[in-house]
Design a protein around this motif. Structure first.
Motif, PDB file in Angstrom:
ATOM      1  N   HIS A  21       0.834  -1.203   0.000  1.00 27.10           N
ATOM      2  CA  HIS A  21       0.000   0.000   0.000  1.00 27.10           C
ATOM      3  C   HIS A  21       0.873   1.259   0.000  1.00 27.10           C
ATOM      4  N   LYS A  22       1.868   1.288   0.835  1.00 23.57           N
ATOM      5  CA  LYS A  22       2.763   2.445   0.953  1.00 23.57           C
ATOM      6  C   LYS A  22       3.517   2.699  -0.363  1.00 23.57           C
ATOM      7  N   THR A  25       1.080   3.933  -3.103  1.00 25.18           N
ATOM      8  CA  THR A  25       0.707   5.314  -2.805  1.00 25.18           C
ATOM      9  C   THR A  25       1.832   6.268  -3.190  1.00 25.18           C
ATOM     10  N   SER A  26       3.074   5.846  -2.971  1.00 26.37           N
ATOM     11  CA  SER A  26       4.229   6.712  -3.251  1.00 26.37           C
ATOM     12  C   SER A  26       4.392   7.034  -4.732  1.00 26.37           C
ATOM     13  N   ASP A  30      -4.083   5.239  -6.133  1.00 23.51           N
ATOM     14  CA  ASP A  30      -5.123   5.341  -5.115  1.00 23.51           C
ATOM     15  C   ASP A  30      -6.124   4.214  -5.348  1.00 23.51           C
TER      16      ASP A  30
END
Length: 136
Positions: A21-22, A25-26, A30
């Motif tokens: 997820h991280k 997102t980076s 989304d």
């Protein structure tokens, strides 16, 4: 016998999910989701801009007897793959579109690689593989 990547990992599956997820997102993704399918595997989906992507968790290694350990190893392998892709994107070596092109979800719900495999199979079936020529 070859070892399975991360076969001895102690990293919990939830940490792998958070890492994925991280990283996604980076790079501007989304609508990130992980769908669990039990023995059929799991799917990671996300959207970047107007494009949806999905890819499957690698199959559990049959060489690892403990199912929970095999699941941890499979998720760590997926983390490694996504990390390589996100680093390439962040460093300007590549783009989201290029790194996840095969995983692009088409309007019918299949991925671009599924469409491509059918096209290649159809064309090779009709004409056979191309002849390689180093002299044009």
């Amino acid at each position: 016998m070859a070892r399975t990547y991360a076969e001895d990992t102690k990293v919990p599956v939830t940490k792998s999910h958070n890492d994925i997820h991280k990283m996604l997102t980076s790079i501007g993704a989304d609508r990130i989701g992980i769908m669990f399918g039990g023995d059929e595997g799991s799917i990671v989906v996300f959207q970047a801009g107007d494009v949806m992507y999905k890819f499957a968790q690698p199959p559990l290694a049959e060489t690892i007897r403990n199912k929970e350990q095999a699941e941890r190893a499979a998720w760590r392998a997926l983390v490694l793959l996504i990390k390589a892709k996100t680093v390439a994107i962040q460093q300007g070596i590549s783009t989201i579109e290029r790194e996840f092109m095969a995983d692009t979800v088409m309007p019918d719900g299949s991925t671009l690689v599924e469409h491509h495999k059918a096209l290649v199979s159809h064309n090779y079936g009709e004409d056979g593989p191309p002849r390689l020529s180093f002299m044009q």
